[in-house]
Scaffold this motif. Structure first.
Motif, PDB file in Angstrom:
ATOM      1  N   THR A  64     -68.177  28.561 -24.959  1.00 51.73           N
ATOM      2  CA  THR A  64     -69.632  28.925 -24.347  1.00 51.73           C
ATOM      3  C   THR A  64     -70.052  30.243 -24.544  1.00 51.73           C
ATOM      4  N   ASN A  65     -69.063  31.000 -25.303  1.00 55.76           N
ATOM      5  CA  ASN A  65     -69.413  32.451 -25.682  1.00 55.76           C
ATOM      6  C   ASN A  65     -69.823  33.146 -24.448  1.00 55.76           C
ATOM      7  N   SER A  66     -68.794  33.132 -23.406  1.00 53.35           N
ATOM      8  CA  SER A  66     -68.872  33.842 -22.235  1.00 53.35           C
ATOM      9  C   SER A  66     -67.509  34.092 -21.602  1.00 53.35           C
ATOM     10  N   THR A  67     -67.678  34.931 -20.774  1.00 48.06           N
ATOM     11  CA  THR A  67     -66.284  35.117 -19.963  1.00 48.06           C
ATOM     12  C   THR A  67     -66.249  34.176 -18.715  1.00 48.06           C
ATOM     13  N   TYR A  68     -65.050  33.512 -18.180  1.00 49.40           N
ATOM     14  CA  TYR A  68     -65.023  32.618 -17.257  1.00 49.40           C
ATOM     15  C   TYR A  68     -63.874  33.083 -16.384  1.00 49.40           C
ATOM     16  N   GLN A  69     -63.868  32.795 -14.916  1.00 53.46           N
ATOM     17  CA  GLN A  69     -63.039  33.246 -14.222  1.00 53.46           C
ATOM     18  C   GLN A  69     -62.497  31.629 -13.537  1.00 53.46           C
ATOM     19  N   SER A  70     -61.198  31.512 -13.809  1.00 56.47           N
ATOM     20  CA  SER A  70     -60.623  30.406 -13.116  1.00 56.47           C
ATOM     21  C   SER A  70     -60.358  30.498 -11.734  1.00 56.47           C
ATOM     22  N   ILE A  71     -60.392  29.684 -10.801  1.00 50.52           N
ATOM     23  CA  ILE A  71     -60.016  29.851  -9.378  1.00 50.52           C
ATOM     24  C   ILE A  71     -59.158  28.562  -8.886  1.00 50.52           C
ATOM     25  N   LEU A  72     -58.334  28.910  -8.257  1.00 53.01           N
ATOM     26  CA  LEU A  72     -57.447  27.914  -7.469  1.00 53.01           C
ATOM     27  C   LEU A  72     -57.769  27.679  -6.117  1.00 53.01           C
ATOM     28  N   ILE A  73     -57.998  26.623  -5.740  1.00 45.81           N
ATOM     29  CA  ILE A  73     -58.372  26.300  -4.297  1.00 45.81           C
ATOM     30  C   ILE A  73     -57.612  25.519  -3.542  1.00 45.81           C
TER      31      ILE A  73
END
Length: 135
Positions: A64-73
């Motif tokens: 995606t050529n971007s920075t993503y954050q993962s989140i655990l819920i």
């Protein structure tokens, strides 16, 4: 699936298997008695959330050529089918939702370019099978 027991002349107790959804119709039939009714599973509940960082070197971010954050819920009543789970954080949609543990643990990814500060402080909304958490 569910099973029912007659407790007395006025009370029938039914136990249903874990699931998701609201206003689920059922018919109870016994000799000389038929009734139709509905029940709903509890709505999803969010107990906690933990953020992790995926950088541009991660496979997902590269695509995606971007920075993503993962989140655990962590929570309850998330069900067993990730295709009916929708998550947003501060109105930013989470993608790649994965059910890590049935009913209690999901992960997803948020594009932090849409506002990091508001995301970390943002309200987490989890919708499962058209039912939404209320916290």
């Amino acid at each position: 699936a569910f099973s029912c027991s007659v407790l007395n002349a006025t009370i029938i107790l039914c136990n249903v298997s874990p699931g998701t959804g609201a206003s689920i119709s059922f018919t109870l039939s016994m000799p000389g008695f038929v009734t139709a009714s509905q029940f709903s599973y509890y709505s999803p509940r969010v107990a906690s959330a933990s953020w992790g960082i995926l950088t541009n070197s991660s496979l997902y971010a590269q695509t995606t050529n971007s920075t993503y954050q993962s989140i655990l819920i962590t929570g309850s009543n998330f069900g067993t089918d990730s295709s009916i789970i929708f998550v947003d954080i501060a109105a930013v949609v989470c993608t790649r939702i994965t059910l890590l543990r049935p009913h209690t643990l999901i992960s997803c990814y948020v594009d932090v370019s849409q506002g990091t500060a508001s995301l970390f402080a943002g309200h987490i909304t989890v919708e499962v099978d058209s039912q939404t958490n209320s916290d």
